[in-house]
Design an enzyme around this catalytic site. Sequence first.
Site, PDB file in Angstrom:
ATOM      1  N   ASP A   1      -4.182  -8.263  -4.337  1.00 33.57           N
ATOM      2  CA  ASP A   1      -4.315  -9.348  -3.367  1.00 33.57           C
ATOM      3  C   ASP A   1      -4.491 -10.697  -4.051  1.00 33.57           C
ATOM      4  OD1 ASP A   1      -4.012  -8.366  -0.719  1.00 33.57           O
ATOM      5  OD2 ASP A   1      -5.801  -7.161  -1.044  1.00 33.57           O
TER       6      ASP A   1
ATOM      7  N   GLU B   1     -10.540 -11.225  -4.603  1.00 38.56           N
ATOM      8  CA  GLU B   1      -9.144 -11.046  -4.194  1.00 38.56           C
ATOM      9  C   GLU B   1      -8.519 -12.342  -3.711  1.00 38.56           C
ATOM     10  OE1 GLU B   1      -8.386  -6.932  -2.560  1.00 38.56           O
ATOM     11  OE2 GLU B   1     -10.086  -7.513  -1.331  1.00 38.56           O
TER      12      GLU B   1
ATOM     13  N   HIS C   1       0.822  -1.211   0.000  1.00 39.24           N
ATOM     14  CA  HIS C   1       0.000   0.000   0.000  1.00 39.24           C
ATOM     15  C   HIS C   1       0.852   1.255   0.000  1.00 39.24           C
ATOM     16  CE1 HIS C   1      -3.198  -2.883   0.833  1.00 39.24           C
ATOM     17  NE2 HIS C   1      -3.871  -2.042   0.090  1.00 39.24           N
TER      18      HIS C   1
ATOM     19  N   CYS D   1      -9.690  -3.467 -10.358  1.00 39.55           N
ATOM     20  CA  CYS D   1      -9.283  -2.235  -9.675  1.00 39.55           C
ATOM     21  C   CYS D   1      -7.898  -2.361  -9.036  1.00 39.55           C
ATOM     22  CB  CYS D   1     -10.315  -1.824  -8.629  1.00 39.55           C
ATOM     23  SG  CYS D   1     -10.488  -3.014  -7.304  1.00 39.55           S
TER      24      CYS D   1
END
Length: 578
Positions: free
Chosen positions: A463, A439, A195, A510
């Site tokens: 993920d 994910e 992240h 996404c």
Amino acid sequence: MVTFSLHGIGVSGGIAIGRAQLVSHATLEVAHYAIPPSKVGSEIARFETAVAEVQRELEALHGAMTGDDLPGEFGAFLDVHWMILNDATLSEAPKRIIAEQRCNAEWALHQQMNVLVDQFDEIEDPYLRERRSDVVQVVERVLKRLMGKPGALPPPSAEEQTILVAHDLSPADVIQFKSHRYGAFLTDLGGVTSHTAIVARSLNVPAVVATHNARQLIRDGELLIVDGNHNVVIVNPDRAILAEYRLKQSELELERQKLKRLRLKPAETIDGIHVELYANIELPEDLEPAVEAGANGVGLFRSEFLFLNRPGLPSEDEQFEAYRRVAEGMGGKPVVIRTFDLGADKAKEGLDGLARVAPNPALGLRAVRFCLAEPRLFHTQLRAILRASHYGRVRILIPMLASAGEIDQTLAVIAQAKEGLREQGIPFDPNVAVGGMIEIPAAVLAIGAFLARLDFLSIGTNDLIQYTLAVDRADEAVSHLYDPLHPAVLRLIANAIASARKARVPIAVCGEMAGDVRLTRLLLGMGLTEFSMHPAHILAVKQRVLTTDVAEIRPVVDRMRRSDDPARVAALLDRLNA
Ligand code: PEP
Ligand code: MG
């Protein structure tokens, strides 16, 4: 001065030229200096002030967390910190050390922390031994007060671009850059879809992670060139190198300006397939670049960033205002708000204490699992999102779902939140769409449960890759194994898209793959028509869409999907992009 280069992983493209600013970790680099006898009294007073400030900080945290928002563990956690802070071993002993050793308060506290930590290490009881990290956290709070920068990054210098060099940065640290304007940053640690890297991309500044020892080798104030496209950092460049990079920098800027002309052009392939390009955002402030890039809406609002870098939790009203701002800011275009995905590498002091002590946080109580374990917290957020749905086209997206049971539980909490609002006469969109993130490989393999229950799907490739290949996305030691083109990953993505299309359930990607122009044709060839990415990538991806004939590339993509040979997959990708 010696010129040398360092290699890492470029997680955000572009070139920056500027001066290094080293960031240190409070507990690792505590200054040690002598205090003249006449100043001992004021040094002790300085320590007392810092302790009192942290006491107030903890009280404020407690105060901000009343009623619905307060998960039981968080209150208990604050109580533990309060007790540690007020224990004489921490609040009194350092004063004695200052007086006896005539040293600065930071050093006295640091020494006392080491004594306490050693004592905790000897405790047999695993629960009590765990409290060692609470001691360190409390000490860090006091140290930050003493150093006069509670949790803040150093301000960048005004004249020149500043390049931040750190051993590691958390996503919460990096999000602060949004208001700080650094030219670039480097870290020793980090993985390509951590992240930290994702937030760096959203800042639109070059970033190179996994440099291993940049923090040790680079000195404060040294001139650096950071080339995020080529994974390299040049330290103390000579004039010729500098001139070359300045030229490259202006060429990149020119390209950027050219792309801007595509802003209002619809994204349509040569053979007439319409593609939606949405923006990923972390905070309401990110709306501006999204609108500027001509996004068709927000495809992923990572709402958990509202929870970071602040004491306590945002109240329902505060969250509502943030969601409403985004819903209205998009002027009727869809806004997908992901319910908060805390845990793993997105730590929130106290709240995710649960996750941080877990043996394997990425597989632990993260995202929807945490929300279902803390239904009151979840309920508050859902009420805020539902209220915002009255002001725009809001959709709710649930992260990390693995099973039908979790979907049913989540839908039940949403129904409950709706019921409460209805009873109170508070307006919301009763037909608000609810989607799930794909994910976890299990979600693709048993996608029927998702298709039957949800209104739309969004593939979180970051993920999905991590969990398919068992590679921690934030760990640079295994980042060479993190491979979006692994045949298993390609098959899972292609299968998810095909199943959703067959069931006529909208599906988007996404994860970071959606913003990587080298992969745009691959995803188009798999049948994807909805992409969500950081605003900085939208125009480049649009350009690729405009120059693609899907019918022509589909056979190549089909071959990629069937191949088990990585070399062949790579060769076919080159062919797609030729
Ligand atoms: C993903 O996993 O691909 C995703 C979009 O969510 P995040 O990166 O926030 O985990
Ligand atoms: Mg994810």
